[in-house]
Design a protein around this motif. Structure first.
Motif, PDB file in Angstrom:
ATOM      1  N   ALA A 147       8.918   1.828  36.386  1.00  0.00           N
ATOM      2  CA  ALA A 147      10.306   1.578  36.808  1.00  0.00           C
ATOM      3  C   ALA A 147      10.467   0.152  37.313  1.00  0.00           C
ATOM      4  N   THR A 148       9.464  -0.326  38.050  1.00  0.00           N
ATOM      5  CA  THR A 148       9.515  -1.688  38.572  1.00  0.00           C
ATOM      6  C   THR A 148       9.441  -2.700  37.440  1.00  0.00           C
ATOM      7  N   ALA A 149       8.510  -2.485  36.517  1.00  0.00           N
ATOM      8  CA  ALA A 149       8.386  -3.388  35.376  1.00  0.00           C
ATOM      9  C   ALA A 149       9.649  -3.363  34.522  1.00  0.00           C
ATOM     10  N   PHE A 150      10.261  -2.189  34.399  1.00  0.00           N
ATOM     11  CA  PHE A 150      11.489  -2.084  33.605  1.00  0.00           C
ATOM     12  C   PHE A 150      12.596  -2.960  34.172  1.00  0.00           C
ATOM     13  N   VAL A 151      12.833  -2.855  35.483  1.00  0.00           N
ATOM     14  CA  VAL A 151      13.954  -3.610  36.043  1.00  0.00           C
ATOM     15  C   VAL A 151      13.659  -5.109  36.064  1.00  0.00           C
ATOM     16  N   LEU A 152      12.390  -5.484  36.208  1.00  0.00           N
ATOM     17  CA  LEU A 152      12.056  -6.901  36.141  1.00  0.00           C
ATOM     18  C   LEU A 152      12.159  -7.419  34.703  1.00  0.00           C
ATOM     19  N   ALA A 153      11.882  -6.560  33.728  1.00  0.00           N
ATOM     20  CA  ALA A 153      12.137  -6.919  32.326  1.00  0.00           C
ATOM     21  C   ALA A 153      13.627  -7.106  32.094  1.00  0.00           C
ATOM     22  N   LEU A 154      14.425  -6.243  32.690  1.00  0.00           N
ATOM     23  CA  LEU A 154      15.874  -6.340  32.544  1.00  0.00           C
ATOM     24  C   LEU A 154      16.378  -7.674  33.091  1.00  0.00           C
ATOM     25  N   ALA A 155      15.825  -8.098  34.228  1.00  0.00           N
ATOM     26  CA  ALA A 155      16.211  -9.389  34.796  1.00  0.00           C
ATOM     27  C   ALA A 155      15.879 -10.531  33.838  1.00  0.00           C
ATOM     28  N   ARG A 156      14.804 -10.362  33.087  1.00  0.00           N
ATOM     29  CA  ARG A 156      14.391 -11.415  32.141  1.00  0.00           C
ATOM     30  C   ARG A 156      15.254 -11.441  30.894  1.00  0.00           C
ATOM     31  N   ILE A 157      15.567 -10.260  30.343  1.00  0.00           N
ATOM     32  CA  ILE A 157      16.270 -10.245  29.060  1.00  0.00           C
ATOM     33  C   ILE A 157      17.790 -10.251  29.217  1.00  0.00           C
ATOM     34  N   ARG A 158      18.274  -9.975  30.416  1.00  0.00           N
ATOM     35  CA  ARG A 158      19.705 -10.083  30.715  1.00  0.00           C
ATOM     36  C   ARG A 158      19.880 -11.000  31.931  1.00  0.00           C
ATOM     37  N   PRO A 159      19.634 -12.285  31.767  1.00  0.00           N
ATOM     38  CA  PRO A 159      19.596 -13.183  32.921  1.00  0.00           C
ATOM     39  C   PRO A 159      20.939 -13.414  33.591  1.00  0.00           C
ATOM     40  N   ASP A 160      22.037 -13.059  32.943  1.00  0.00           N
ATOM     41  CA  ASP A 160      23.346 -13.295  33.539  1.00  0.00           C
ATOM     42  C   ASP A 160      23.784 -12.186  34.485  1.00  0.00           C
ATOM     43  N   VAL A 161      23.004 -11.114  34.569  1.00  0.00           N
ATOM     44  CA  VAL A 161      23.309 -10.046  35.517  1.00  0.00           C
ATOM     45  C   VAL A 161      22.188  -9.987  36.554  1.00  0.00           C
ATOM     46  N   LEU A 162      22.400  -9.200  37.599  1.00  0.00           N
ATOM     47  CA  LEU A 162      21.426  -9.084  38.675  1.00  0.00           C
ATOM     48  C   LEU A 162      20.656  -7.782  38.520  1.00  0.00           C
ATOM     49  N   ALA A 163      19.335  -7.865  38.613  1.00  0.00           N
ATOM     50  CA  ALA A 163      18.494  -6.676  38.511  1.00  0.00           C
ATOM     51  C   ALA A 163      17.373  -6.787  39.527  1.00  0.00           C
ATOM     52  N   HIS A 164      17.212  -5.746  40.348  1.00  0.00           N
ATOM     53  CA  HIS A 164      16.222  -5.782  41.420  1.00  0.00           C
ATOM     54  C   HIS A 164      15.561  -4.417  41.577  1.00  0.00           C
ATOM     55  N   ALA A 165      14.325  -4.434  42.070  1.00  0.00           N
ATOM     56  CA  ALA A 165      13.606  -3.232  42.475  1.00  0.00           C
ATOM     57  C   ALA A 165      13.521  -3.208  43.996  1.00  0.00           C
ATOM     58  N   VAL A 166      13.602  -2.015  44.571  1.00  0.00           N
ATOM     59  CA  VAL A 166      13.558  -1.871  46.027  1.00  0.00           C
ATOM     60  C   VAL A 166      12.549  -0.799  46.408  1.00  0.00           C
ATOM     61  N   ASP A 167      11.635  -1.173  47.299  1.00  0.00           N
ATOM     62  CA  ASP A 167      10.760  -0.201  47.950  1.00  0.00           C
ATOM     63  C   ASP A 167      11.438   0.206  49.249  1.00  0.00           C
ATOM     64  N   GLY A 240      14.206   7.005  21.281  1.00  0.00           N
ATOM     65  CA  GLY A 240      14.993   6.653  20.108  1.00  0.00           C
ATOM     66  C   GLY A 240      16.167   5.754  20.437  1.00  0.00           C
ATOM     67  N   ILE A 241      16.193   5.213  21.644  1.00  0.00           N
ATOM     68  CA  ILE A 241      17.314   4.405  22.123  1.00  0.00           C
ATOM     69  C   ILE A 241      16.812   3.002  22.433  1.00  0.00           C
ATOM     70  N   PRO A 242      17.323   1.984  21.749  1.00  0.00           N
ATOM     71  CA  PRO A 242      16.881   0.619  22.043  1.00  0.00           C
ATOM     72  C   PRO A 242      17.632   0.038  23.236  1.00  0.00           C
ATOM     73  N   LEU A 243      16.990  -0.883  23.917  1.00  0.00           N
ATOM     74  CA  LEU A 243      17.643  -1.636  24.987  1.00  0.00           C
ATOM     75  C   LEU A 243      17.967  -3.015  24.443  1.00  0.00           C
ATOM     76  N   GLN A 244      19.260  -3.329  24.372  1.00  0.00           N
ATOM     77  CA  GLN A 244      19.678  -4.587  23.805  1.00  0.00           C
ATOM     78  C   GLN A 244      19.904  -5.625  24.906  1.00  0.00           C
ATOM     79  N   PRO A 245      19.520  -6.889  24.632  1.00  0.00           N
ATOM     80  CA  PRO A 245      19.909  -7.949  25.558  1.00  0.00           C
ATOM     81  C   PRO A 245      21.429  -8.057  25.604  1.00  0.00           C
ATOM     82  N   ASP A 246      21.934  -8.518  26.710  1.00  0.00           N
ATOM     83  CA  ASP A 246      23.384  -8.695  26.859  1.00  0.00           C
ATOM     84  C   ASP A 246      23.636 -10.120  27.319  1.00  0.00           C
ATOM     85  N   PRO A 247      23.979 -11.007  26.382  1.00  0.00           N
ATOM     86  CA  PRO A 247      24.139 -12.401  26.756  1.00  0.00           C
ATOM     87  C   PRO A 247      25.422 -12.693  27.508  1.00  0.00           C
ATOM     88  N   ALA A 248      26.358 -11.735  27.523  1.00  0.00           N
ATOM     89  CA  ALA A 248      27.651 -11.992  28.156  1.00  0.00           C
ATOM     90  C   ALA A 248      27.542 -11.948  29.676  1.00  0.00           C
TER      91      ALA A 248
END
Length: 250
Positions: A147-167, A240-248
């Motif tokens: 889950a942590t790696a996923f959200v940090l990947a999201l921050a990388r591939i969708r840099p225009d939005v905010l993505a964080h993990a919280v302990d 079966g569901i891809p995660l697409q980058p979102d450049p907007a």
């Protein structure tokens, strides 16, 4: 005011997060597995809507994403839902945040609850079966690493939005147990703050792993783009569901 979805918000940290955001005037959509999970009926009068769905079930998770999109584009989603053991530990803790993120119109912010136990998760993805957790591998720890790696990947591939993990710490919720030593009040504040704070006040702006309002360093695998990409590939294959980058921009 922000439109926010909080998953797993019938009790504990999710409920505390939903209450704080609603009390601050935000439009909160409270998710619970089913209506019977809601024991605090007072929160029902505060939130904009209630949404139900079993996040251990892929079809129900997809329907929740569809329902959420029908409400509107969310300013933030707090992926709070979690289980500590059993056959659905990967489905709820890792797969559901991935599926909701992949299917929903991208929100401005994505907050995923992690755990300090993610640091003892295994970075070996070769034998992972998301539908059959292996109790010999400490699946909760693994699920939170993923889950942590996923959200940090999201921050990388969708840099225009905010993505964080919280302990949130080990807090005395239904899952944490009454002997948990950390503060229940403190346990929800970081994710509530990240949900609505001015981005200029958040450092790092995106891609952070947080504990009680301060950034910490996560498991090194969670920061590794190769591990992140391998995880995304396996989640795509599983669902079966891809995660697409979102450049907007959000």
């Amino acid at each position: 005011m922000a439109l926010v979805l909080v998953t797993g918000a019938s009790t504990g940290l999710g409920l505390a997060t939903a209450n704080e955001l609603a009390d601050a005037g935000h439009d909160v959509v409270l998710h619970a597995r089913n209506a019977g999970r809601l024991t605090d009926r007072g929160v029902c009068d505060k939130v904009r809507e209630l949404a139900y769905g079993d996040l251990s079930d892929l079809d129900q998770t997809a329907r929740l994403a569809e329902r959420a999109d029908g409400i509107g584009r969310f300013d933030a989603v707090v992926h709070n839902a979690g289980v500590i053991d059993g056959p659905s530990v990967f489905a709820v803790n890792t797969v559901a945040p991935y599926v909701l993120t992949a299917l929903m119109t991208p929100p401005g912010r994505t907050i995923v609850l992690s755990s300090s136990m993610h640091t003892t998760g295994s970075a070996d993805l070769d034998t992972v079966d998301f539908s059959r957790p292996d109790n010999r591998r400490r699946p909760y720890d693994d699920s939170k690493l993923y889950a942590t790696a996923f959200v940090l990947a999201l921050a990388r591939i969708r840099p225009d939005v905010l993505a964080h993990a919280v302990d949130p710490g080990w807090v005395p919720t239904r899952m944490g147990g009454p002997a948990a030593p950390d503060s229940l009040d403190e346990g929800h504040r970081t994710q509530a703050w990240l949900t609505t704070a001015d981005p200029a006040e958040i450092d790092p702006r995106t891609g952070g792993y947080w504990y009680h309002g301060a950034p910490r360093r996560p498991h090194r695998a969670a920061l590794d783009p190769a591990f992140q990409d391998a995880l995304l590939s396996r989640l795509h294959a599983h669902t079966g569901i891809p995660l697409q980058p979102d450049p907007a921009p959000a």
